[in-house]
Write an enzyme that holds these catalytic residues in place. Structure first.
Site, mmCIF file in Angstrom:
data_model
loop_
_atom_site.group_PDB
_atom_site.id
_atom_site.type_symbol
_atom_site.label_atom_id
_atom_site.label_comp_id
_atom_site.label_asym_id
_atom_site.label_seq_id
_atom_site.Cartn_x
_atom_site.Cartn_y
_atom_site.Cartn_z
ATOM 1 N N CYS A 1 -33.440 12.229 -69.990
ATOM 2 C CA CYS A 1 -32.810 13.499 -69.664
ATOM 3 C C CYS A 1 -32.969 13.395 -68.213
ATOM 4 O O CYS A 1 -32.134 14.592 -67.516
ATOM 5 C CB CYS A 1 -33.428 14.853 -70.183
ATOM 6 S SG CYS A 1 -35.150 14.856 -70.035
ATOM 7 N N CYS B 1 -24.766 32.119 -60.328
ATOM 8 C CA CYS B 1 -25.592 31.645 -61.135
ATOM 9 C C CYS B 1 -26.074 30.220 -60.949
ATOM 10 O O CYS B 1 -24.979 29.553 -60.766
ATOM 11 C CB CYS B 1 -25.069 31.800 -62.667
ATOM 12 S SG CYS B 1 -26.174 31.394 -63.894
ATOM 13 N N TYR C 1 -43.104 10.123 -78.234
ATOM 14 C CA TYR C 1 -42.529 11.564 -77.910
ATOM 15 C C TYR C 1 -41.641 11.859 -79.007
ATOM 16 O O TYR C 1 -40.499 12.144 -78.696
ATOM 17 C CB TYR C 1 -41.883 11.441 -76.489
ATOM 18 C CG TYR C 1 -42.586 10.760 -75.207
ATOM 19 C CD1 TYR C 1 -43.510 11.547 -74.716
ATOM 20 C CD2 TYR C 1 -42.470 9.546 -75.003
ATOM 21 C CE1 TYR C 1 -44.462 10.718 -73.667
ATOM 22 C CE2 TYR C 1 -43.030 8.687 -73.932
ATOM 23 C CZ TYR C 1 -44.155 9.637 -73.401
ATOM 24 O OH TYR C 1 -44.779 9.043 -72.375
#
Length: 425
Positions: free
Chosen positions: A380, A43, A286
């Site tokens: 991020c 995965c 944002y």
């Protein structure tokens, strides 16, 4: 000074975690390293299930240090660990796939494999909330019984594209989105009833794994990597969940941006709050539904949020009424378009939480012309943060970098960077 700030932050995090445990909002307390998911290694979702969490944190911390080692006089702050490294994801976005067995096609549902060549037939996940994992299994079995086929990008045939679901950490409410390539879901009324029944049978009615409050069909007819389309049909219940962050309440829909690790989110927001000087006038670019805007509002004279997404902007405006906050406002539009209109309005601090791609040249140039005293940048993606740091370097020193582990067991790491204006002492 720094140790005091860190101790305060740690205290805040564990007070919040203790409150959630007392209210039975954390359903599981899996110990790191006790078991490895059967999909690990194939995965593409996880990278670090096979090592101790402390080693994972050191590796992430070292990666950030290496990335920013060329910046002089930079204070590198210790990474903030997640209170829970497992079962933290409260939003899932899983593609439907296929497995051919002879002349038959079996619908699958899960994440892509590491090479992104096929969709795993997921049976478990160590980083998802257990309730969401059970719902994914229920949806897969329902789709198979209904004879619904996964969408094939080459032939343009099939119906099912994605499952999107999110769960409130504070209330346990869950909304489910079924993303389809076509508007006409076969026998949608009866099918949605059967889906609701399948989910209830899977998660039970006790509320331990959560409570389903809405089922939505999202239509995405475009050939795109974006999961959600613009059109939605409510099949059952309501299209939002109630979520609380601290004392503030929000309505959250499928397309609303929200941190996927709510256990760690207060730590992240407190790091931003710690950098806001009393009576500051802040622009929150944002801003999404305004979670950071409201979180820091008690320390500010004024907060102006900027958000392009119309659904998020509308939710932010509604949240002003719910929370009875009088010093927060919001403007709708692209940051590149709205920010110049605020020039000369005496905002002294800029908070940034851009998408993974970062600011880009246009926004960075606008920022350089506005003379903010301080910039608090929530990133991020460390690579885009470094690129934006270079764009801002003409006028701003990168003062500190603080890694925050929002995504345990993966390569991703959130970062809070603080910039100070070279021309303002």
């Amino acid at each position: 000074m720094f140790l005091s700030r860190q101790n305060t932050e740690t205290k805040r995090t564990f007070e919040y975690l203790r409150t959630c445990r007392n209210r039975k909002l954390i359903m599981t307390t899996t110990k790191p390293g006790t078991k490895i998911c059967t999909h690990f290694g194939t995965c593409g979702g996880c990278n670090y299930l096979d090592i101790d969490y402390t080693k994972e944190l050191r590796k992430k911390e070292q990666n950030i240090k290496e990335l920013f080692k060329s910046y002089r006089h930079l204070e590198f702050r210790t990474i903030v660990p997640s209170p829970s490294p497992e079962n933290y994801r409260h939003k899932i976005q899983l593609p439907f796939g296929r497995r051919n067995i002879g002349n038959k096609t079996l619908l699958t549902l899960g994440l892509f494999n590491k090479e992104s060549t096929f969709v795993l037939d997921q049976t478990e996940c160590d980083i998802q909330d257990p309730g969401l994992t059970e719902i994914a299994l229920a949806v897969k079995q329902w789709a198979r019984r209904e004879g619904l086929l996964p969408y094939n990008e080459k032939s343009k045939r099939g119906m099912m594209k994605y499952l999107v679901a999110r769960k409130s950490f504070s209330t346990g409410e869950i909304i489910l989105g079924i993303v389809t390539a076509k508007e006409d879901l076969p026998h949608s009324k009866d099918a949605s009833k059967r889906l609701h029944t399948a989910i209830q049978n899977r998660i039970g009615k006790t509320g331990k794994l959560g409570k389903i409050v809405g089922i939505i069909q999202n239509i995405n007819t475009k050939h795109t990597t974006m999961a959600l389309g613009r059109e939605e049909h409510l099949l059952w219940g309501r299209p939002y969940i109630h979520e609380h962050f601290g004392k503030h309440k929000f309505r959250v829909g499928l397309s609303t941006f929200l941190q996927v690790n709510p256990i760690q989110t207060p730590s992240l927001y407190n790091l931003v709050l710690d950098e806001i000087e009393p009576e500051s006038r802040v622009i929150d670019a944002y801003s999404g539904i305004g979670t950071i805007s409201f979180w820091i509002s008690g320390n500010c004279k004024e907060v102006m949020g900027i958000e392009e997404n119309p659904n998020s902007h509308r939710t932010a405006l509604e949240s002003i009424k719910y929370n009875k906050v009088h010093n927060v406002r919001f403007r709708k539009g692209r940051v590149a378009d709205v920010l110049p209109s605020l020039y000369g309005k005496n905002y002294d601090t800029l908070v940034l939480d851009p998408p993974r791609t970062g600011l880009g040249t246009e926004v960075a140039e606008t920022i350089l012309g506005m003379g903010f005293k301080k910039i608090v940048y929530v990133s991020c993606d460390p690579m885009s943060l470094r690129e934006d740091t270079n764009l801002l370097a003409r006028q701003y020193f990168l003062n500190s970098v603080q890694p925050v582990d929002m995504f345990p067991r993966t390569d991703h790491v959130e970062t809070v960077a603080v910039f100070r204006n070279k021309n303002i002492t």
